[in-house]
Design an enzyme around this catalytic site. Structure first.
Site, PDB file in Angstrom:
ATOM      1  N   ASP A  13       0.821  -1.229   0.000  1.00  0.00           N
ATOM      2  CA  ASP A  13       0.000   0.000   0.000  1.00  0.00           C
ATOM      3  C   ASP A  13       0.845   1.264   0.000  1.00  0.00           C
ATOM      4  O   ASP A  13       0.438   2.293   0.545  1.00  0.00           O
ATOM      5  CB  ASP A  13      -0.956   0.031   1.212  1.00  0.00           C
ATOM      6  CG  ASP A  13      -1.749  -1.236   1.351  1.00  0.00           C
ATOM      7  OD1 ASP A  13      -2.216  -1.741   0.327  1.00  0.00           O
ATOM      8  OD2 ASP A  13      -1.878  -1.736   2.488  1.00  0.00           O
ATOM      9  N   HIS A  41      -4.226  -1.868  -6.588  1.00  0.00           N
ATOM     10  CA  HIS A  41      -3.438  -0.719  -7.035  1.00  0.00           C
ATOM     11  C   HIS A  41      -4.369   0.395  -7.505  1.00  0.00           C
ATOM     12  O   HIS A  41      -5.101   0.238  -8.467  1.00  0.00           O
ATOM     13  CB  HIS A  41      -2.462  -1.134  -8.142  1.00  0.00           C
ATOM     14  CG  HIS A  41      -1.375  -2.030  -7.630  1.00  0.00           C
ATOM     15  ND1 HIS A  41      -0.504  -2.706  -8.435  1.00  0.00           N
ATOM     16  CD2 HIS A  41      -1.026  -2.345  -6.364  1.00  0.00           C
ATOM     17  CE1 HIS A  41       0.335  -3.405  -7.673  1.00  0.00           C
ATOM     18  NE2 HIS A  41       0.034  -3.204  -6.422  1.00  0.00           N
ATOM     19  N   GLN A 224       2.065  -5.940  -3.112  1.00  0.00           N
ATOM     20  CA  GLN A 224       2.417  -6.031  -1.677  1.00  0.00           C
ATOM     21  C   GLN A 224       3.749  -5.296  -1.423  1.00  0.00           C
ATOM     22  O   GLN A 224       4.025  -4.321  -2.106  1.00  0.00           O
ATOM     23  CB  GLN A 224       2.475  -7.489  -1.194  1.00  0.00           C
ATOM     24  CG  GLN A 224       1.110  -8.168  -1.108  1.00  0.00           C
ATOM     25  CD  GLN A 224       0.657  -8.787  -2.397  1.00  0.00           C
ATOM     26  OE1 GLN A 224       1.406  -9.463  -3.076  1.00  0.00           O
ATOM     27  NE2 GLN A 224      -0.587  -8.570  -2.761  1.00  0.00           N
TER      28      GLN A 224
HETATM   29  P1  IMP Z   1      -2.672 -12.814   1.990  1.00  0.00           P
HETATM   30  O1  IMP Z   1      -1.759 -12.248   0.954  1.00  0.00           O
HETATM   31  O2  IMP Z   1      -4.137 -12.598   1.663  1.00  0.00           O
HETATM   32  O3  IMP Z   1      -2.348 -14.230   2.332  1.00  0.00           O
HETATM   33  O4  IMP Z   1      -2.424 -11.984   3.355  1.00  0.00           O
HETATM   34  C1  IMP Z   1      -1.203 -12.073   4.084  1.00  0.00           C
HETATM   35  C2  IMP Z   1      -0.822 -10.716   4.665  1.00  0.00           C
HETATM   36  O5  IMP Z   1      -0.470  -9.841   3.612  1.00  0.00           O
HETATM   37  C3  IMP Z   1      -1.932 -10.008   5.432  1.00  0.00           C
HETATM   38  O6  IMP Z   1      -1.336  -9.257   6.480  1.00  0.00           O
HETATM   39  C4  IMP Z   1      -2.524  -9.058   4.426  1.00  0.00           C
HETATM   40  O7  IMP Z   1      -3.154  -7.952   5.031  1.00  0.00           O
HETATM   41  C5  IMP Z   1      -1.260  -8.652   3.684  1.00  0.00           C
HETATM   42  N1  IMP Z   1      -1.519  -8.208   2.317  1.00  0.00           N
HETATM   43  C6  IMP Z   1      -1.786  -8.971   1.241  1.00  0.00           C
HETATM   44  N2  IMP Z   1      -1.923  -8.219   0.152  1.00  0.00           N
HETATM   45  C7  IMP Z   1      -1.720  -6.959   0.526  1.00  0.00           C
HETATM   46  C8  IMP Z   1      -1.675  -5.715  -0.189  1.00  0.00           C
HETATM   47  O8  IMP Z   1      -1.852  -5.632  -1.412  1.00  0.00           O
HETATM   48  N3  IMP Z   1      -1.410  -4.612   0.569  1.00  0.00           N
HETATM   49  C9  IMP Z   1      -1.155  -4.673   1.893  1.00  0.00           C
HETATM   50  N4  IMP Z   1      -1.173  -5.810   2.597  1.00  0.00           N
HETATM   51  C10 IMP Z   1      -1.449  -6.943   1.915  1.00  0.00           C
END
Ligand code: IMP
Length: 428
Positions: A13, A41, A224
């Site tokens: 983010d 995004h 991410q």
């Molecule tokens: P997952 O990717 O859904 O398995 O989530 C794992 C961790 O990554 C969690 O803390 C989510 O909040 C974080 N996360 C996944 N995608 C994003 C993103 O695009 N921005 C910020 N945090 C993310």
């Protein structure tokens, strides 16, 4: 333009969408290399706001080739929905868009297992986006995953799905006391999704290497951020892929010698969504204030983001593991309201100072940040068009960040619009 990898230097983010949109103007190919529709995004163009989860933001520019690389896990339903939404807004998705046939597919049982596991873990939960990302990557690395190329062949798909469901249903029924999933519930809709995706599927490693031969420029769009990297993040509170620069190669089939420069994007403060240690996190009052000022709510899940001070320890870690050549600082304007601003320069744990990011989550959780304090500028930076026009205290803050991090800040963003961007020097 050289071939550029753009990565998040914090917990995601960071405002990568806007920077990618900028760099896209000069790129020929824009490629996603990891993650899935857990990303969001945001790109603002004029009055229109676009939130892209899977398709590279380059799609908003006519004539650019957009690619979803093999490292991405694809939820076909989410992808087709995004394609339809873009088409409805007059964005052409039909041409110049390719999805690697080696992408692993997210199925409903991945989403279900993601949510069930999180619920079972209670206080130890990761705070995932619930999009099935982790379980899909688990299947990939267990060597039982179903790829786009499998989905496109009815017989292969049916066979692999049966084999997968045998195991998944054991987990669903025995561990979670859920109903088993029948293959027929998945086969028909997913074969229909596959038919729609067929014409976009390609061997994208070949496509990209051909493009390199023809001296085309590639922009690798990270999703991410570094601290969510499965290897270099705050494990286990991470995502299941490599958002760091190395992922650009393994997630696309382009070799490291093709990459000319790596840009890291960091906010002028720090945020994270989900659980896990966050040494510079604000108290509730300041968190609320900055969250409101910066619109800090997840672009994918709408969850409130946790907010904190800029952390040089994690930035130095990001510089090292990504090999960053330059940094873009975003959302400087969000700090306009603050009378005092802090930068974390090190952590202190049981009398020991840490200037490098510790691997132990216990140390990280128990660490006290060491801060340097700065006077705020308390005036709007939103309309500033040149670095020289920034308030003196903002320049002091940025100069100190740059010195502590040890890499040039070349771009500063003071708002969501394309025009609210200051270029300090050429990034290439
Ligand atoms: P997952 O990717 O859904 O398995 O989530 C794992 C961790 O990554 C969690 O803390 C989510 O909040 C974080 N996360 C996944 N995608 C994003 C993103 O695009 N921005 C910020 N945090 C993310």
């Amino acid at each position: 333009m050289p071939n550029v990898v753009l990565v998040g230097a914090q917990w995601g983010d960071e405002g990568k969408g806007k920077l990618i949109d900028f760099l896209t103007v000069k790129a020929d190919y824009i490629v996603r290399f990891q993650g899935g529709n857990n990303a969001g995004h945001t790109v603002k163009i004029g009055g229109d706001k676009f939130i892209l989860h899977l398709i590279p933001s380059g799609i908003l520019h006519k004539g650019k080739v957009c690619v979803i690389g093999n490292g991405v896990v694809v939820d076909p339903q989410a992808l087709l929905k995004e394609m339809d939404e873009l088409t409805a807004k007059g964005i052409e998705v039909d041409r110049n868009f390719y999805v690697s046939e080696a992408c692993h597919i997210i199925f409903p049982y991945h989403r279900q297992l993601d949510l069930l596991k999180e619920a079972k873990m209670g206080l130890l939960r990761i705070g995932t986006t619930g999009r099935g990302i982790g379980p899909a990557y688990m299947d990939k690395f267990s060597r039982v995953g179903i790829r786009l190329v499998d989905l496109l062949d009815e017989k292969v798909f049916a066979r692999k799905l049966e084999a997968n469901l045998e195991e998944k249903n054991q987990i669903l029924t025995r561990i979670y006391a859920e109903q088993p999933v029948r293959a027929s519930e998945i086969l028909e809709p997913y074969l229909a999704f596959a038919e729609r995706l067929r014409k976009f599927s390609a061997n994208t490693s070949v496509l990209l290497n051909d493009a390199l031969q023809k001296k085309k420029n590639i922009l690798f769009e990270g999703a991410q951020g570094t601290l969510l990297d499965i290897d270099f993040g705050t494990y286990p509170f991470v995502t299941s892929s490599n958002p760091t620069a190395g992922g650009a190669c393994t997630g696309t089939g382009v070799g490291p010698t093709a990459i000319d420069t790596v840009i890291g994007v960091a906010k002028a403060y720090t945020t994270r969504v989900g659980e896990g240690p966050f040494p510079t996190e604000f108290d509730e009052e300041l968190s609320d204030k900055i969250r409101k000022e910066g619109g800090e709510f997840g672009a994918t899940t709408g969850r409130p983001r946790r907010c904190g001070w800029f952390d040089v320890v994690i930035l130095r870690h990001a510089v090292a593991v990504n090999g960053l050549d330059s940094i873009a600082i975003t959302k400087l304007d969000v700090l306009d309201i603050l009378p005092k601003i802090q930068i974390c320069t090190a952590y202190r744990h049981k009398g020991k100072a840490y200037e490098h990011f510790p691997q132990s989550m216990d140390i990280l959780r128990e660490s006290e940040p060491v801060y340097e304090e700065f006077d705020g500028w308390q005036c709007s930076t939103k309309d500033v068009k040149k670095y020289d026009e920034l308030p003196a205290n903002a320049k002091k803050y940025l100069a100190r960040l740059e010195k502590l991090v040890g890499v040039k800040i070349k771009i500063i963003s003071v708002g969501a619009e394309r025009g609210e961007t200051l270029f300090l020097e050429s990034i290439f």
